[in-house]
Design a protein around this motif. Structure first.
Motif, PDB file in Angstrom:
ATOM      1  N   GLU A 107      43.527  13.256-102.427  1.00  0.00           N
ATOM      2  CA  GLU A 107      42.936  14.375-103.177  1.00  0.00           C
ATOM      3  C   GLU A 107      41.928  15.134-102.319  1.00  0.00           C
ATOM      4  O   GLU A 107      41.846  16.365-102.380  1.00  0.00           O
ATOM      5  CB  GLU A 107      42.253  13.848-104.442  1.00  0.00           C
ATOM      6  N   SER A 108      41.158  14.414-101.523  1.00  0.00           N
ATOM      7  CA  SER A 108      40.170  15.091-100.680  1.00  0.00           C
ATOM      8  C   SER A 108      40.855  16.032 -99.695  1.00  0.00           C
ATOM      9  O   SER A 108      40.321  17.107 -99.374  1.00  0.00           O
ATOM     10  CB  SER A 108      39.347  14.053 -99.915  1.00  0.00           C
ATOM     11  N   ALA A 109      42.047  15.658 -99.199  1.00  0.00           N
ATOM     12  CA  ALA A 109      42.775  16.516 -98.267  1.00  0.00           C
ATOM     13  C   ALA A 109      43.318  17.747 -98.980  1.00  0.00           C
ATOM     14  O   ALA A 109      43.257  18.870 -98.451  1.00  0.00           O
ATOM     15  CB  ALA A 109      43.902  15.737 -97.609  1.00  0.00           C
ATOM     16  N   ARG A 110      43.840  17.573-100.178  1.00  0.00           N
ATOM     17  CA  ARG A 110      44.341  18.727-100.934  1.00  0.00           C
ATOM     18  C   ARG A 110      43.208  19.703-101.230  1.00  0.00           C
ATOM     19  O   ARG A 110      43.341  20.919-101.062  1.00  0.00           O
ATOM     20  CB  ARG A 110      44.993  18.256-102.237  1.00  0.00           C
ATOM     21  N   ASN A 111      42.066  19.158-101.659  1.00  0.00           N
ATOM     22  CA  ASN A 111      40.931  20.031-101.992  1.00  0.00           C
ATOM     23  C   ASN A 111      40.391  20.741-100.768  1.00  0.00           C
ATOM     24  O   ASN A 111      39.994  21.917-100.830  1.00  0.00           O
ATOM     25  CB  ASN A 111      39.825  19.209-102.647  1.00  0.00           C
ATOM     26  N   ALA A 112      40.357  20.051 -99.640  1.00  0.00           N
ATOM     27  CA  ALA A 112      39.831  20.661 -98.427  1.00  0.00           C
ATOM     28  C   ALA A 112      40.675  21.860 -98.012  1.00  0.00           C
ATOM     29  O   ALA A 112      40.144  22.911 -97.629  1.00  0.00           O
ATOM     30  CB  ALA A 112      39.782  19.628 -97.305  1.00  0.00           C
ATOM     31  N   VAL A 113      41.996  21.710 -98.081  1.00  0.00           N
ATOM     32  CA  VAL A 113      42.876  22.817 -97.703  1.00  0.00           C
ATOM     33  C   VAL A 113      42.718  23.971 -98.684  1.00  0.00           C
ATOM     34  O   VAL A 113      42.630  25.144 -98.292  1.00  0.00           O
ATOM     35  CB  VAL A 113      44.336  22.336 -97.641  1.00  0.00           C
ATOM     36  N   LEU A 114      42.671  23.671 -99.971  1.00  0.00           N
ATOM     37  CA  LEU A 114      42.501  24.731-100.967  1.00  0.00           C
ATOM     38  C   LEU A 114      41.172  25.451-100.761  1.00  0.00           C
ATOM     39  O   LEU A 114      41.101  26.686-100.819  1.00  0.00           O
ATOM     40  CB  LEU A 114      42.579  24.142-102.374  1.00  0.00           C
ATOM     41  N   ALA A 115      40.116  24.690-100.519  1.00  0.00           N
ATOM     42  CA  ALA A 115      38.785  25.277-100.410  1.00  0.00           C
ATOM     43  C   ALA A 115      38.707  26.295 -99.286  1.00  0.00           C
ATOM     44  O   ALA A 115      38.118  27.369 -99.448  1.00  0.00           O
ATOM     45  CB  ALA A 115      37.750  24.174-100.191  1.00  0.00           C
ATOM     46  N   ALA A 147      35.722  13.403 -94.572  1.00  0.00           N
ATOM     47  CA  ALA A 147      35.452  14.042 -93.284  1.00  0.00           C
ATOM     48  C   ALA A 147      36.739  14.266 -92.506  1.00  0.00           C
ATOM     49  O   ALA A 147      36.914  15.290 -91.831  1.00  0.00           O
ATOM     50  CB  ALA A 147      34.473  13.192 -92.472  1.00  0.00           C
ATOM     51  N   GLU A 148      37.653  13.320 -92.570  1.00  0.00           N
ATOM     52  CA  GLU A 148      38.917  13.458 -91.880  1.00  0.00           C
ATOM     53  C   GLU A 148      39.745  14.596 -92.482  1.00  0.00           C
ATOM     54  O   GLU A 148      40.329  15.409 -91.755  1.00  0.00           O
ATOM     55  CB  GLU A 148      39.702  12.153 -91.958  1.00  0.00           C
ATOM     56  N   ALA A 149      39.778  14.645 -93.795  1.00  0.00           N
ATOM     57  CA  ALA A 149      40.527  15.691 -94.485  1.00  0.00           C
ATOM     58  C   ALA A 149      39.975  17.072 -94.155  1.00  0.00           C
ATOM     59  O   ALA A 149      40.731  18.025 -93.915  1.00  0.00           O
ATOM     60  CB  ALA A 149      40.504  15.437 -95.984  1.00  0.00           C
ATOM     61  N   ALA A 150      38.647  17.207 -94.150  1.00  0.00           N
ATOM     62  CA  ALA A 150      38.027  18.496 -93.852  1.00  0.00           C
ATOM     63  C   ALA A 150      38.312  18.926 -92.416  1.00  0.00           C
ATOM     64  O   ALA A 150      38.506  20.121 -92.143  1.00  0.00           O
ATOM     65  CB  ALA A 150      36.523  18.406 -94.096  1.00  0.00           C
ATOM     66  N   GLY A 192      32.011  23.126-105.874  1.00  0.00           N
ATOM     67  CA  GLY A 192      31.777  22.033-106.809  1.00  0.00           C
ATOM     68  C   GLY A 192      32.763  20.890-106.669  1.00  0.00           C
ATOM     69  O   GLY A 192      32.872  20.056-107.581  1.00  0.00           O
ATOM     70  N   MET A 193      33.457  20.831-105.559  1.00  0.00           N
ATOM     71  CA  MET A 193      34.448  19.769-105.369  1.00  0.00           C
ATOM     72  C   MET A 193      33.805  18.452-104.970  1.00  0.00           C
ATOM     73  O   MET A 193      34.375  17.385-105.234  1.00  0.00           O
ATOM     74  CB  MET A 193      35.462  20.191-104.292  1.00  0.00           C
ATOM     75  N   ILE A 194      32.666  18.507-104.294  1.00  0.00           N
ATOM     76  CA  ILE A 194      31.985  17.294-103.841  1.00  0.00           C
ATOM     77  C   ILE A 194      30.499  17.411-104.124  1.00  0.00           C
ATOM     78  O   ILE A 194      29.941  18.509-104.225  1.00  0.00           O
ATOM     79  CB  ILE A 194      32.215  17.050-102.329  1.00  0.00           C
ATOM     80  N   SER A 195      29.840  16.283-104.235  1.00  0.00           N
ATOM     81  CA  SER A 195      28.410  16.237-104.560  1.00  0.00           C
ATOM     82  C   SER A 195      27.559  16.488-103.323  1.00  0.00           C
ATOM     83  O   SER A 195      28.052  16.496-102.191  1.00  0.00           O
ATOM     84  CB  SER A 195      28.069  14.857-105.139  1.00  0.00           C
ATOM     85  N   ASP A 196      26.268  16.659-103.567  1.00  0.00           N
ATOM     86  CA  ASP A 196      25.333  16.845-102.448  1.00  0.00           C
ATOM     87  C   ASP A 196      25.369  15.638-101.513  1.00  0.00           C
ATOM     88  O   ASP A 196      25.384  15.782-100.288  1.00  0.00           O
ATOM     89  CB  ASP A 196      23.904  17.037-102.978  1.00  0.00           C
ATOM     90  N   ARG A 197      25.382  14.460-102.115  1.00  0.00           N
ATOM     91  CA  ARG A 197      25.318  13.244-101.308  1.00  0.00           C
ATOM     92  C   ARG A 197      26.552  13.105-100.415  1.00  0.00           C
ATOM     93  O   ARG A 197      26.448  12.812 -99.228  1.00  0.00           O
ATOM     94  CB  ARG A 197      25.189  12.035-102.228  1.00  0.00           C
ATOM     95  N   ARG A 198      27.714  13.334-100.994  1.00  0.00           N
ATOM     96  CA  ARG A 198      28.941  13.219-100.206  1.00  0.00           C
ATOM     97  C   ARG A 198      28.978  14.290 -99.123  1.00  0.00           C
ATOM     98  O   ARG A 198      29.454  14.057 -98.010  1.00  0.00           O
ATOM     99  CB  ARG A 198      30.169  13.366-101.103  1.00  0.00           C
TER     100      ARG A 198
END
Length: 822
Positions: free
Chosen positions: A97-105, A216-219, A255-261
């Motif tokens: 999911e992180s990879a899909r969101n990164a590409v969309l973002a 981080a890898e996905a981004a 809004g896909m990831i939190s401040d901490r992440r």
């Protein structure tokens, strides 16, 4: 006059302002789109015609080229083969999911909410493009990018092409769902370093499947899409991390990831795998080369399902996403390499080379294929198209041909070496010799001749069987190489591949059933909707090539080679049959052997040609001393996968009644014995019977003996027995004559004067002189010189005695004249 309220004054202007804004936006859109329609009319019409011809105006996205994977029998990957695009297609649900969101973002944040075109983005791009007078900003949606990457071949950044993208994107979204389009995009887009699609990119940079990508890898991967070369994490990790952080910030903004992440991800390094990068540019194992060429050459049409032409098969093999499952056993391959590396006769860097092929006899599956001691370095084909002389390892095909034609295994031939002047034999010297040189072990049957690899016996057998019949039988058993039909073929002068030898010996192991060797077990291809479907499955091609009794008979002979003959070094603690081979001048040495389950052939020699190895090794080399130990070292490691089994017993020797040929002429007697399947051995004896008459035979007529065995016939020479001349000097004349007469000899007596009265009447000399070994024919003459004493005849006679003196001399001369006494 009272002033009107402010609101009432400006209210009528609001609709006007709205209208002006809308009109302005319409003008902007028109300025963007109208030139597209105006300038691209012909291109659009032509493209529409293409679409309608292909599918009534409906867009069809072809499956992108996908690499094929070749697997070993244990499921391990042998190679990934592709042409220009290294791509592994994955399903959308198998991408993290992180990879899909990164590409969309970073590429199209509103992809799932807008249509085929992003009009707000389009207007922003239009303002930029109008200001510059050319296309600088595309505002392409993911749908448009799919169209651009897949359907439009032109790379130009023109208004016409942008129109094509827009028109086709609309049609695309009518045909496919958003998830389908996004999946196509993720599998199509380029990530740099030869990686097409996110599946290959995840493997290339992180050596993991895309479902295991972390944030981080996905981004980092998503950031590569815009400019893979500029943000290459291998060559420029600083730029790659900066671009990755832009993607992470954009994900946080959406809004896909939190401040901490966000903070944790931005603090990480690239996280690349230690061996990150495109597939290593290395030489594939020979077996992979063999598989590729087997499919592409398609000599017998077996792989027509991949395409009727070579070009079609190339496209299917390298771009069809195939899964090719082979028969190769990696552990066996490693065992073969270990056996070669451990051989005292094989140097890693110089000297002779080696090849090994192992085939499962009952199926034809190729289990091992070692082409050279270091294929990655030398890249030599020593097992398939690289053919070599196999020496005496070819003799089993002569045996099989002989038995097919009814020759009994008990047939005997002379083992005298060298054998010269053999009718039909062709060689530089006109002779054939045994490996150990000259010698004569007498008459020898085929069992013993095979066990000890006696060349002169097989030369005679080859002449009797016929070279054409030997070639035919070898081909039926599995030899595919072209061969000249010459008698010397039995000594392995023709060149044969190691693969052919392993396969043909497997025919003997499999009770005479030949199973054609194969290396591809099955092939699957991607199917619509995911998963794989069968495209090809090997069906065993086995046929009875030899009568099973003949196969068992030849196998029984080859067992003796290992248990007590030239192949003793191949013993592995279970039943083994095989044959050694040494080519002329020690240019090639061989051992081919088998158990009831597996057949393996080993060749050793110089790859560059027929180069003698005895100089390199400092002495004679043989298949039994060089190739057989390698065979033993390899088979000892792998054969444990099969239970211990023995071979079927060869058929009992056939026996027959020996004809009675006594009294017949030799030629007639020999013909009768041959007709009855016995081997006549002629022995001349002295006799006064008519010449060439058979006087006796052994075994006698009417007895039974093994067919093919020797029957010795004694044939008259017409002269009688030869006689040893006796020593008769010192005997009286009478005694000497009697002794010679008893021996069938004729005495010729010659008187010679002697001074010793004791020698009177005694044989003082004989011719021929006998020392006990002088042999002559019966009736020969022996000259005897017999002493005659003359001391009492002289001197007292008077003058009147002269007449008597003359008379006495006459009598003496008469006595001295020779006379023959039979």
């Amino acid at each position: 006059m009272q002033a009107l309220p402010r609101s009432r004054v400006i209210a009528p202007l609001i609709p006007l302002l709205v209208s002006l804004v809308v009109a302005f936006l319409a003008v902007l859109v028109a300025l963007v789109l109208l030139p597209l329609f105006t300038g691209a009319t012909m291109s659009v019409n032509a493209f529409r015609d293409r679409l309608e011809a292909a599918g009534v105006g409906r867009v069809q996205i072809p499956r992108p080229p996908e690499r094929s994977v070749i697997y070993a029998a244990d499921g391990s990957v042998l190679a990934k083969v592709f042409l220009n695009e290294n791509r592994r297609i994955v399903k959308l649900e198998n991408v993290a999911e992180s990879a899909r969101n990164a590409v969309l973002a970073i590429e199209d944040a509103e992809f799932y909410s807008h249509g085929a075109l992003d009009f707000p983005g389009l207007i922003r791009a239009a303002l930029t493009n109008l200001a510059s007078g050319e296309i600088e900003q595309g505002a392409s949606t993911i749908s448009q990018q799919v169209v651009k990457n897949v359907l439009i071949e032109s790379p130009e950044r023109t208004f016409a092409r942008k129109f094509q993208e827009a028109a086709l994107a609309i049609r695309l979204e009518r045909r496919y769902s958003k998830d389908q389009i996004f999946e196509i995009y993720l599998n199509e887009v380029y990530f740099g370093n030869g990686a097409y699609g996110i599946g290959t990119a995840s493997e290339t940079y992180f050596r993991k499947p895309p479902g295991q990508l972390k944030l981080a890898e996905a981004a980092l991967l998503a950031g590569l899409i815009q400019a893979p070369g500029r943000y290459d994490p291998i060559t420029d990790p600083t730029s790659a991390v900066a671009r990755r952080n832009v993607v992470i910030d954009r994900m946080h903004e959406l809004g896909m990831i939190s401040d901490r992440r966000t903070q944790r991800a931005k603090l990480q390094r690239t996280g690349l795998a230690p061996d990150a990068g495109p597939p290593e540019q290395r030489v594939e194992p020979f077996f992979v080369y063999f598989i590729r060429e087997l499919i592409l050459s398609n000599e017998d049409g077996e792989f027509d399902v991949l395409g009727k032409t070579r070009q079609q098969r190339v496209r299917t093999l390298y771009q069809g996403g195939l899964r090719i499952y082979t028969t190769l056993e990696p552990e066996w391959q490693r065992a073969a390499q270990r056996a070669v590396d451990a051989s005292a006769h094989i140097s890693r860097n110089e000297g002779p080379d080696v090849s090994i092929v192992s085939v499962e006899a009952t199926t034809g599956a190729v289990k091992t294929m070692l082409s050279g001691k270091n294929y990655r370095r030398d890249q030599l084909d020593l097992v398939w198209h690289g053919r070599r002389q196999v020496g005496s390892a070819f003799k089993p095909f002569t045996l099989a041909a002989a038995f097919v034609d009814g020759f009994p295994p008990g047939k005997v031939y002379s083992s005298a070496s060298p054998l010269c002047g053999l009718a039909g034999w062709i060689s530089a010297s006109g002779c054939v010799s045994n490996a150990e040189g000259g010698g004569d072990a007498g008459y020898m049957d085929l069992w013993t001749a095979t066990q000890n690899s006696v060349n002169v016996v097989f030369a005679q057998l080859a002449i009797d069987v016929g070279a054409e019949r030997i070639v035919e039988t070898a081909q039926e058993m599995g030899i595919t190489a072209p061969m000249d039909a010459v008698p010397s073929i039995t000594l392995g002068v023709e060149e044969v591949s190691t693969l052919d030898m392993a396969s043909a010996y497997g025919t003997l192991a499999n009770d005479g059933v030949r199973c054609r060797p194969f290396a591809v077990a099955r092939i699957t291809q991607p199917k619509e909707g995911g998963g794989y479907q069968n495209l090809y499955r090997h069906r065993p091609q086995c046929e009875q090539a030899l009568d099973e009794d003949i196969a068992h008979l030849v196998t029984g002979m080859l067992e003796r080679v290992v248990t007590g003959g030239t192949g003793r070094a191949a013993q592995i603690g279970r039943p083994v049959a095989g044959k050694t081979g040494t080519a002329q001048d020690y240019t090639n040495v061989y051992f081919a052997g088998f158990t009831p389950q597996v057949s393996t052939a080993v060749w050793v020699g110089f790859p560059g040609g027929q180069i003698p190895m005895n100089t390199y090794y400092g002495g004679s080399v043989f298949g039994g001393t060089v190739a057989a130990p390698i065979w033993q070292a390899f088979m000892s490691q792998v054969i444990g996968a099969y239970p211990v089994e023995g071979f079927e017993s060869p058929p009992a020797p056939q026996r027959g009644q020996v004809p009675d040929v006594v009294g017949l002429k030799s030629q007639e007697a020999q013909a009768i014995l041959v007709e009855a399947n016995f081997t006549p051995i002629v022995e001349k004896v002295g006799s006064f019977e008519p010449m060439n008459t058979v006087l006796a035979q052994d075994p006698g007529g009417g007895s039974t003996a093994v067919l093919g065995s020797a029957v010795t016939i004694q044939v008259s020479n017409g002269k009688g027995e030869s006689v040893v001349v006796p020593r008769v000097t010192g005997l009286t004349e009478r005694e000497a004559i009697r002794l010679l007469r008893d021996r069938g000899l004729v005495a010729e007596v010659v008187r010679v004067p002697v001074d010793d009265r004791g020698l009177d009447g005694i044989v003082v000399r004989q011719t021929p002189v006998s020392d006990g070994n002088e042999i002559v024919d019966p009736g020969a003459t022996v000259t005897l010189e017999v002493g005659q004493y003359s001391g009492g005849n002289g001197g007292d006679g008077g003058e009147g005695d002269g007449g008597n003196e003359d008379k006495g001399k006459d009598n003496e001369d008469a006595a001295m004249a020779p006379r023959r006494i039979a």
